[in-house]
Design a protein around this motif. Structure first.
Motif, PDB file in Angstrom:
ATOM      1  N   GLY A 228       0.789  -1.536  -0.108  1.00  0.00           N
ATOM      2  CA  GLY A 228      -0.025  -0.055  -0.200  1.00  0.00           C
ATOM      3  C   GLY A 228       0.987   0.823   0.065  1.00  0.00           C
ATOM      4  O   GLY A 228       1.340   1.736   1.230  1.00  0.00           O
ATOM      5  N   LEU A 229       1.470   1.621  -1.004  1.00  0.00           N
ATOM      6  CA  LEU A 229       2.250   2.709  -1.305  1.00  0.00           C
ATOM      7  C   LEU A 229       0.917   4.192  -0.564  1.00  0.00           C
ATOM      8  O   LEU A 229      -0.258   4.308  -0.927  1.00  0.00           O
ATOM      9  N   PRO A 230       1.978   4.778   0.102  1.00  0.00           N
ATOM     10  CA  PRO A 230       1.255   6.014   0.588  1.00  0.00           C
ATOM     11  C   PRO A 230       0.977   6.771  -0.107  1.00  0.00           C
ATOM     12  O   PRO A 230       1.648   7.156  -0.794  1.00  0.00           O
ATOM     13  N   GLU A 231       0.221   7.684   0.657  1.00  0.00           N
ATOM     14  CA  GLU A 231      -0.421   8.912  -0.634  1.00  0.00           C
ATOM     15  C   GLU A 231       0.252   9.771  -1.334  1.00  0.00           C
ATOM     16  O   GLU A 231       0.463   9.978  -2.112  1.00  0.00           O
ATOM     17  N   PHE A 232       1.416  10.111  -0.042  1.00  0.00           N
ATOM     18  CA  PHE A 232       1.989  11.938  -0.305  1.00  0.00           C
ATOM     19  C   PHE A 232       3.056  10.850  -0.983  1.00  0.00           C
ATOM     20  O   PHE A 232       3.201  11.507  -1.633  1.00  0.00           O
ATOM     21  N   LEU A 233       3.406   9.814  -0.612  1.00  0.00           N
ATOM     22  CA  LEU A 233       5.011   9.215  -1.506  1.00  0.00           C
ATOM     23  C   LEU A 233       4.192   9.325  -3.127  1.00  0.00           C
ATOM     24  O   LEU A 233       5.412   9.337  -3.728  1.00  0.00           O
ATOM     25  N   LYS A 234       3.490   8.703  -2.883  1.00  0.00           N
ATOM     26  CA  LYS A 234       2.754   8.688  -4.805  1.00  0.00           C
ATOM     27  C   LYS A 234       2.947   9.654  -5.133  1.00  0.00           C
ATOM     28  O   LYS A 234       3.372   9.878  -6.590  1.00  0.00           O
ATOM     29  N   LEU A 235       1.610  10.999  -4.702  1.00  0.00           N
ATOM     30  CA  LEU A 235       1.977  11.527  -4.491  1.00  0.00           C
ATOM     31  C   LEU A 235       3.351  12.872  -5.588  1.00  0.00           C
ATOM     32  O   LEU A 235       3.320  13.383  -6.376  1.00  0.00           O
ATOM     33  N   ARG A 236       4.153  12.247  -4.585  1.00  0.00           N
ATOM     34  CA  ARG A 236       5.365  13.216  -4.985  1.00  0.00           C
ATOM     35  C   ARG A 236       5.848  12.213  -6.252  1.00  0.00           C
ATOM     36  O   ARG A 236       7.020  12.904  -6.703  1.00  0.00           O
ATOM     37  N   ILE A 237       6.053  11.092  -5.846  1.00  0.00           N
ATOM     38  CA  ILE A 237       7.172  10.520  -6.978  1.00  0.00           C
ATOM     39  C   ILE A 237       6.458  10.720  -8.470  1.00  0.00           C
ATOM     40  O   ILE A 237       6.679  11.618  -9.533  1.00  0.00           O
ATOM     41  N   GLN A 238       4.635  11.250  -8.394  1.00  0.00           N
ATOM     42  CA  GLN A 238       4.333  12.186  -9.707  1.00  0.00           C
ATOM     43  C   GLN A 238       4.022  12.869  -9.728  1.00  0.00           C
ATOM     44  O   GLN A 238       4.826  13.467 -10.684  1.00  0.00           O
ATOM     45  N   LYS A 239       4.988  13.847  -8.504  1.00  0.00           N
ATOM     46  CA  LYS A 239       5.208  15.515  -9.278  1.00  0.00           C
ATOM     47  C   LYS A 239       6.721  15.264  -9.635  1.00  0.00           C
ATOM     48  O   LYS A 239       7.115  16.650 -10.704  1.00  0.00           O
ATOM     49  N   MET A 240       7.629  14.435  -9.140  1.00  0.00           N
ATOM     50  CA  MET A 240       8.813  15.165  -9.916  1.00  0.00           C
ATOM     51  C   MET A 240       9.225  14.607 -11.119  1.00  0.00           C
ATOM     52  O   MET A 240      10.139  14.917 -12.135  1.00  0.00           O
ATOM     53  N   PHE A 241       8.098  13.358 -12.169  1.00  0.00           N
ATOM     54  CA  PHE A 241       8.482  13.699 -13.290  1.00  0.00           C
ATOM     55  C   PHE A 241       7.694  14.359 -14.029  1.00  0.00           C
ATOM     56  O   PHE A 241       7.019  13.874 -15.400  1.00  0.00           O
ATOM     57  N   ASN A 242       6.808  15.207 -13.991  1.00  0.00           N
ATOM     58  CA  ASN A 242       5.897  15.657 -14.616  1.00  0.00           C
ATOM     59  C   ASN A 242       6.256  17.259 -15.107  1.00  0.00           C
ATOM     60  O   ASN A 242       7.066  17.545 -15.456  1.00  0.00           O
TER      61      ASN A 242
END
Length: 242
Positions: A228-242
């Motif tokens: 269960g990937l923490p939601e804050f970490l998922k958002l952080r990862i997505q923002k890294m490469f937007n």
């Protein structure tokens, strides 16, 4: 009290520190930090390092971050063989030159390819757009060519006839995209021969031990689902490469 190393072997810098300690028979306690579960952001790890990145070395009350600093500390404290981080001025300068260069070249570009091929699709459920992937691979290819032409040339290893921490750092970085199925050594006989020499000097068994996790990176989607990937970490990862 034994030396403590906080590591996740998905991380290239962690693998370089792990390998260096293993090869040089430096006793240490492996303190696992699961980056995929966001443990680096937890309260317990925060007590160890406010930087919240691995690797971290804890030697009694002394805490050290940054893999290059850790490698240099271990070499000095444990009086490892000189070839790892030579005392001779110009050889050491060559090692330092590569270690300075690699941060914004092989490390940056190899990591981006790894994230684009191995992590982002697992997080978002969709592949990275082709134009972004192609640009990332092209940048990595340019770095690899520079490594061959500038840092390796016709020498067995970066500083000559013996392995150094520069080779150790280089090989773990190059193995990162390999873990996603992109064989950066294919079609590069000079680079492939260097890899084989490095692997032989390190020792095949310990080399494979260090890279076992990264060579099974295709299990990441299942890992994220199970933990269960923490939601804050998922958002952080997505923002890294937007």
């Amino acid at each position: 009290m034994p030396l403590e190393l906080y590591l996740d072997l998905h991380s290239q810098p962690c693998r370089s520190v792990f390998l260096f300690a293993k090869i040089n028979k430096i006793p240490f306690e492996f303190k696992a930090v699961d980056l995929s579960a966001g443990e680096q952001y937890g309260d317990e790890f925060g007590k160890v390092s406010i930087i919240r990145k691995v690797p971290v070395l804890k030697d009694g009350d002394f805490i050290l971050t940054e893999s290059i600093a850790i490698l240099q500390y271990l070499a000095a404290k444990h009086h490892t063989p000189d070839h790892w981080y030579p005392a001779e001025l110009q050889k050491r300068a060559r090692v330092d030159e590569f270690l300075s260069w690699q941060h914004t070249n092989i490390r940056t570009h190899g990591s981006k390819v790894f994230w684009f091929r191995g992590v982002l699709p697992a997080v978002t459920g969709a592949p990275v757009p082709k134009e972004k992937m192609d640009a990332a691979v092209e940048d990595l290819n340019m770095s690899l060519k520079t490594f061959e032409d500038k840092f390796l040339q016709s020498r067995p290893f970066i500083i000559g006839d013996q392995l150094s921490v520069a080779d150790l750092v280089a090989i773990v970085e190059m193995m990162q995209p390999v873990g996603t199925g992109l064989d950066v050594f294919q079609g590069r006989p000079v680079l492939s021969a260097w890899r084989d020499r490095v692997k032989k000097e390190i020792g095949v068994e310990v080399f494979d031990e260090a890279h076992k996790v990264i060579m099974n990176v295709d299990t990441l989607p299942q890992t994220f689902e199970n933990k269960g990937l923490p939601e804050f970490l998922k958002l952080r990862i997505q923002k890294m490469f937007n």
